[in-house]
Design a protein around this motif. Structure first.
Motif, PDB file in Angstrom:
ATOM      1  N   GLU A  98       5.497 -11.692   8.042  1.00 33.86           N
ATOM      2  CA  GLU A  98       7.051 -11.409   8.448  1.00 33.86           C
ATOM      3  C   GLU A  98       7.212 -10.221   7.895  1.00 33.86           C
ATOM      4  O   GLU A  98       8.216  -9.270   8.747  1.00 33.86           O
ATOM      5  CB  GLU A  98       7.882 -12.551   7.793  1.00 33.86           C
ATOM      6  N   VAL A  99       6.634  -9.580   6.271  1.00 30.97           N
ATOM      7  CA  VAL A  99       7.256  -8.797   5.563  1.00 30.97           C
ATOM      8  C   VAL A  99       6.554  -7.288   7.340  1.00 30.97           C
ATOM      9  O   VAL A  99       7.463  -6.764   6.828  1.00 30.97           O
ATOM     10  CB  VAL A  99       7.499  -8.464   4.162  1.00 30.97           C
ATOM     11  N   ALA A 100       5.114  -7.703   6.644  1.00 28.97           N
ATOM     12  CA  ALA A 100       4.765  -6.522   7.724  1.00 28.97           C
ATOM     13  C   ALA A 100       5.458  -6.181   9.166  1.00 28.97           C
ATOM     14  O   ALA A 100       5.505  -5.056   9.369  1.00 28.97           O
ATOM     15  CB  ALA A 100       2.968  -7.147   8.059  1.00 28.97           C
ATOM     16  N   LYS A 101       5.947  -7.351   9.630  1.00 27.29           N
ATOM     17  CA  LYS A 101       6.897  -6.489  11.172  1.00 27.29           C
ATOM     18  C   LYS A 101       7.738  -5.587  11.033  1.00 27.29           C
ATOM     19  O   LYS A 101       8.305  -5.590  11.235  1.00 27.29           O
ATOM     20  CB  LYS A 101       6.893  -8.679  11.561  1.00 27.29           C
ATOM     21  N   ARG A 102       8.750  -6.348  10.463  1.00 25.77           N
ATOM     22  CA  ARG A 102       9.941  -5.826   8.978  1.00 25.77           C
ATOM     23  C   ARG A 102       9.948  -4.468   9.117  1.00 25.77           C
ATOM     24  O   ARG A 102      10.293  -3.816   9.449  1.00 25.77           O
ATOM     25  CB  ARG A 102      10.374  -6.540   8.184  1.00 25.77           C
ATOM     26  N   TYR A 103       8.715  -4.055   8.534  1.00 26.67           N
ATOM     27  CA  TYR A 103       8.131  -2.723   8.377  1.00 26.67           C
ATOM     28  C   TYR A 103       7.410  -2.330   8.760  1.00 26.67           C
ATOM     29  O   TYR A 103       7.666  -0.735   8.865  1.00 26.67           O
ATOM     30  CB  TYR A 103       7.899  -2.643   6.681  1.00 26.67           C
ATOM     31  N   SER A 104       7.450  -2.515   9.741  1.00 23.34           N
ATOM     32  CA  SER A 104       5.615  -2.344  11.168  1.00 23.34           C
ATOM     33  C   SER A 104       4.891  -1.238  10.016  1.00 23.34           C
ATOM     34  O   SER A 104       4.474  -0.832  10.818  1.00 23.34           O
ATOM     35  CB  SER A 104       6.698  -1.007  11.717  1.00 23.34           C
ATOM     36  N   CYS A 105       4.278  -1.976  10.024  1.00 24.75           N
ATOM     37  CA  CYS A 105       3.169  -1.345   9.121  1.00 24.75           C
ATOM     38  C   CYS A 105       1.640  -2.399   8.568  1.00 24.75           C
ATOM     39  O   CYS A 105       2.038  -3.617   9.311  1.00 24.75           O
ATOM     40  CB  CYS A 105       3.543  -1.240   7.215  1.00 24.75           C
ATOM     41  N   PRO A 106       0.554  -2.042   8.423  1.00 25.65           N
ATOM     42  CA  PRO A 106      -0.459  -2.994   8.940  1.00 25.65           C
ATOM     43  C   PRO A 106      -0.621  -3.802   6.774  1.00 25.65           C
ATOM     44  O   PRO A 106       0.262  -4.272   5.897  1.00 25.65           O
ATOM     45  CB  PRO A 106      -1.595  -2.153   8.308  1.00 25.65           C
ATOM     46  N   ILE A 107      -1.537  -4.710   7.532  1.00 23.34           N
ATOM     47  CA  ILE A 107      -1.711  -5.908   6.432  1.00 23.34           C
ATOM     48  C   ILE A 107      -3.100  -5.618   6.159  1.00 23.34           C
ATOM     49  O   ILE A 107      -4.046  -6.020   7.107  1.00 23.34           O
ATOM     50  CB  ILE A 107      -2.114  -7.372   6.776  1.00 23.34           C
ATOM     51  N   VAL A 108      -2.961  -5.622   4.957  1.00 18.90           N
ATOM     52  CA  VAL A 108      -4.805  -6.435   4.305  1.00 18.90           C
ATOM     53  C   VAL A 108      -4.426  -7.538   4.249  1.00 18.90           C
ATOM     54  O   VAL A 108      -3.986  -7.520   3.063  1.00 18.90           O
ATOM     55  CB  VAL A 108      -4.989  -4.776   3.352  1.00 18.90           C
ATOM     56  N   SER A 109      -5.446  -8.361   4.380  1.00 16.19           N
ATOM     57  CA  SER A 109      -6.004  -9.836   3.612  1.00 16.19           C
ATOM     58  C   SER A 109      -6.878  -9.389   2.441  1.00 16.19           C
ATOM     59  O   SER A 109      -8.619  -9.995   3.068  1.00 16.19           O
ATOM     60  CB  SER A 109      -5.796 -10.588   4.516  1.00 16.19           C
ATOM     61  N   LEU A 110      -6.309 -10.147   1.365  1.00 18.09           N
ATOM     62  CA  LEU A 110      -7.465 -10.165   0.550  1.00 18.09           C
ATOM     63  C   LEU A 110      -7.835 -11.569   0.123  1.00 18.09           C
ATOM     64  O   LEU A 110      -6.763 -12.122   0.051  1.00 18.09           O
ATOM     65  CB  LEU A 110      -7.154  -9.297  -1.062  1.00 18.09           C
ATOM     66  N   GLU A 111      -8.778 -12.330   0.148  1.00 14.41           N
ATOM     67  CA  GLU A 111      -9.087 -13.388   0.047  1.00 14.41           C
ATOM     68  C   GLU A 111      -9.680 -13.605  -1.640  1.00 14.41           C
ATOM     69  O   GLU A 111     -10.971 -13.129  -1.573  1.00 14.41           O
ATOM     70  CB  GLU A 111      -9.985 -13.977   1.543  1.00 14.41           C
TER      71      GLU A 111
END
Length: 353
Positions: A98-111
């Motif tokens: 949701e936040v990435a869409k709001r700021y038009s920025c990429p997501i790094v997913s660390l598990e």
């Protein structure tokens, strides 16, 4: 909230050598302390019921470049977010999206965690999942993919049955802090364990197993960590290093953790390790070389006695444990690889704009 136009302008004008603004969520204080060594600005948001609440200073001090925001809507109006870092798929990824869409920025997913078909409980609340809930979660979680996907070990990646591109990035240990100060022969001939909320997290940290092993072995013990009525946490990382250095043996009874940071810290401090053989541990602790491992309580108890009665064995395991950490868990390598990931994510974000 900045407009997409503002985000595009920032991406086009920001100094390439400047610091990135990375939004994340409080997860593991020790890991995030090392992450902050990349030099970027981290902004951390707790979301009630979905993420951990805030930063516990008993585990580590808050780095200067780590800012805690009280609410997801409290992100400063003029703050542009360059990257969103999700640190697990359970409570964080959906918010990150949701936040990435709001700021038009990429997501790094660390598990950090195991998939729900491997864990019997929610790692955030320790609430048991029903079989139906686990099945539904497994299906949905495998579709939660970032622009870059990072796993803390090959074992973790394989457990998630990941079929796409990914980065495996092992923990980094600060060997200037966690180092062997006292020779093994000068240490107390006991077994130290470092765990927080041990009884409450019995399902993953193995408190009941620890009680059984200690009862069988009769070995003297030390416990460090936030455990009311049982133990107190170390004052800081230097005090923790000193406590590792006070004991000849480190005993780990974790059941569900992919790799306990405390195990790596203890090895770096030269403790002779006795541990369960779960998660990534067998990839790191080679039985008879740099530690002794088993999932059988009787064998674990016997290994404690073996080390206590054989100083030569303790010294050999200690020396090889230190060597393992220096060769495979360099903090410099950890920081460099994270900076490469953030640079790649920044490029992805710029291309998308």
């Amino acid at each position: 909230m900045p407009s997409q136009v503002q985000s595009i302008i920032r991406g086009a004008t920001r100094d390439r050598d400047g610091k990135l603004n990375i939004l994340t969520f409080p997860t593991h204080e020790r890991y995030e302390s090392n992450l902050c060594r990349t030099g970027h600005n981290f902004y951390s948001v707790s979301v009630e019921g979905r993420t951990k609440s805030g930063w516990d200073t008993d585990y580590a001090c808050i780095p200067e470049n780590y800012t805690i925001l009280e609410h997801i809507n409290n992100i400063p109006l003029l703050l542009d977010i360059d990257i969103v870092l999700s640190q697990n798929k359970y409570g964080q990824f959906d918010i990150a999206k949701e936040v990435a869409k709001r700021y038009s920025c990429p997501i790094v997913s660390l598990e950090h965690t195991c998939p729900p078909n491997r864990e019997l409980t929610d790692p955030l609340t320790a609430t048991a999942f029903s079989p139906e809930m686990r099945s539904s979660m497994v299906e949905s979680f495998y579709h939660k993919r970032g622009d870059i996907n990072v796993f803390i070990s090959e074992w973790s990646r394989d457990e998630w049955e990941w079929d796409g591109d990914s980065v495996v990035l092992h923990h980094g240990i600060d060997t200037d802090v966690f180092m062997s100060i006292n020779p093994v022969e000068e240490r107390d001939n006991d077994a130290i364990s470092v765990v927080n909320d041990w009884v409450e997290r019995d399902w993953c940290c193995g408190y009941t197993l620890w009680e059984s092993v200690i009862r069988k072995s009769g070995a003297p013990t030390k416990v460090v960590g936030k455990n009311p009525g049982l133990s107190e946490p170390a004052k800081d990382v230097y005090d923790l290093s000193s406590k590792y250095n006070s004991s000849r043996i480190f005993l780990n009874t974790s059941i569900a953790s992919p790799i306990p940071t405390t195990l790596l810290e203890a090895m770096s401090c030269g403790c002779a390790v006795v541990s369960t053989a779960t998660g990534m541990i067998p990839e790191i602790v080679k039985h008879g070389y740099n530690g002794l491992i088993s999932n059988d309580p009787n064998k674990i108890a016997g290994y404690l006695s073996d080390i206590r009665n054989d100083l030569g064995l303790a010294k050999e395991l200690s020396e090889n444990a230190i060597k393992t950490i220096k060769e495979n868990f360099s903090l410099d390598t950890f920081v460099d690889k994270w900076n490469e990931i953030f640079l790649q994510a920044e490029t992805i974000g710029e291309q998308a704009k």
